[in-house]
Scaffold this active site. Structure first.
Site, PDB file in Angstrom:
ATOM      1  N   LEU A   1      -7.304  -4.315  -3.312  1.00 27.44           N
ATOM      2  CA  LEU A   1      -6.393  -3.887  -4.373  1.00 27.44           C
ATOM      3  C   LEU A   1      -6.203  -2.387  -4.173  1.00 27.44           C
ATOM      4  O   LEU A   1      -7.143  -1.699  -3.746  1.00 27.44           O
ATOM      5  CB  LEU A   1      -6.998  -4.159  -5.763  1.00 27.44           C
ATOM      6  CG  LEU A   1      -7.080  -5.617  -6.218  1.00 27.44           C
ATOM      7  CD1 LEU A   1      -7.769  -5.713  -7.580  1.00 27.44           C
ATOM      8  CD2 LEU A   1      -5.701  -6.266  -6.280  1.00 27.44           C
ATOM      9  N   ASP A   2      -5.026  -1.880  -4.488  1.00 30.88           N
ATOM     10  CA  ASP A   2      -4.793  -0.439  -4.357  1.00 30.88           C
ATOM     11  C   ASP A   2      -5.735   0.319  -5.291  1.00 30.88           C
ATOM     12  O   ASP A   2      -6.192  -0.234  -6.293  1.00 30.88           O
ATOM     13  CB  ASP A   2      -3.342  -0.097  -4.741  1.00 30.88           C
ATOM     14  CG  ASP A   2      -2.345  -0.790  -3.826  1.00 30.88           C
ATOM     15  OD1 ASP A   2      -2.719  -1.097  -2.681  1.00 30.88           O
ATOM     16  OD2 ASP A   2      -1.209  -1.024  -4.279  1.00 30.88           O
TER      17      ASP A   2
END
Ligand code: URA
Length: 239
Positions: free
Chosen positions: A105-106
């Site tokens: 996930l960013d």
């Protein structure tokens, strides 16, 4: 069923090198069934083994499967550069036994992140062949329109992708929020798809993977839990 010496058991569970674990035992820091064990060579059946280290109870696990409610400003990479890594939110035993995030996930994306030290599980969950659906709630800069939803469902062309990418499902939640379900996990996919459709993603949360819902886990941001059998079963795609 397998019997192993206590130092090897502790090493496999992420308590350090075999030598370090032997020292932990010899110094009386490890107990089993309420009794301190000081002989590191004593062998135990690992299946279902419960033990305590410095008074903290542990269950022997061949592999660990975890869910983390990822907060913003944590990186999923192994060598984080600008923010702390997600592994810093877990007990150090897990990084010692090579627990890794399943996909990425960013740093500014929040929500459900699976973590494991089981390579085959990581592969199945992240391989595009297995079509694992992931549900995101995206907050948009500009209002959500029926055209935006239609575009995301029909497919949008991203720079480095040969074919257009589409959402499996896309629904308006309110004026600035969209539920979007993807089966691929391309780099910045939701943000790039929204940009390609003429909007901008200002916040992103992954709320569900397959049938496993973040809200059903009752985790506050930064909290984690072990996945039990039922939770693991809910992660198996229907195909
Ligand atoms: N899509 C994104 O753009 N970012 C994420 O973190 C996950 C999906």
């Amino acid at each position: 069923m397998s019997k192993q010496s206590l130092d090897r058991i502790l090493q496999s569970q992420g308590f350090g090198t075999r030598k370090w674990c032997a020292g932990l035992v010899a110094e009386g820091n490890v107990s089993i069934g309420g009794e301190i064990v000081t002989d590191e060579r004593q062998r135990f059946e690992t299946d279902g083994l419960e033990f305590s280290v410095y008074g903290e109870p542990w269950l022997f696990r061949e592999h660990v499967y975890l869910a983390l409610h990822k907060p913003a400003d944590y990186e999923c990479s192994r060598k984080p550069s600008h923010h702390p890594g997600v592994l810093s939110l877990l007990p150090e035993q897990f990084s010692n036994r090579d627990v890794q995030p399943v996909g990425r996930l960013d740093h500014d994306t929040t929500g459900l992140l699976l973590m494991s030290d089981d390579g085959s599980f990581i592969h199945k969950q992240s391989s595009p062949k297995h079509h694992v659906p992931k549900v995101y709630v995206a907050t948009t800069h500009d209002p959500v329109t029926p055209q935006l939803v239609a575009q995301l469902l029909q497919g949008v062309k991203l720079n480095d992708e040969p074919a257009p990418l589409s959402a499996v499902l896309c629904e308006t939640l309110d004026e600035h929020r969209l539920k979007i379900v993807l089966e691929q996990g391309k780099y910045h996919q939701v943000k790039r798809m929204l940009a390609a459709a003429g909007n901008h993603c200002s916040a992103l949360c992954r709320t569900q993977i397959c049938e496993l819902k973040l809200e059903s886990l009752g985790l506050a941001e930064g909290e984690w839990c072990y996945l039990d059998e039922a939770m693991l079963a809910s992660l198996k795609p229907a195909v």
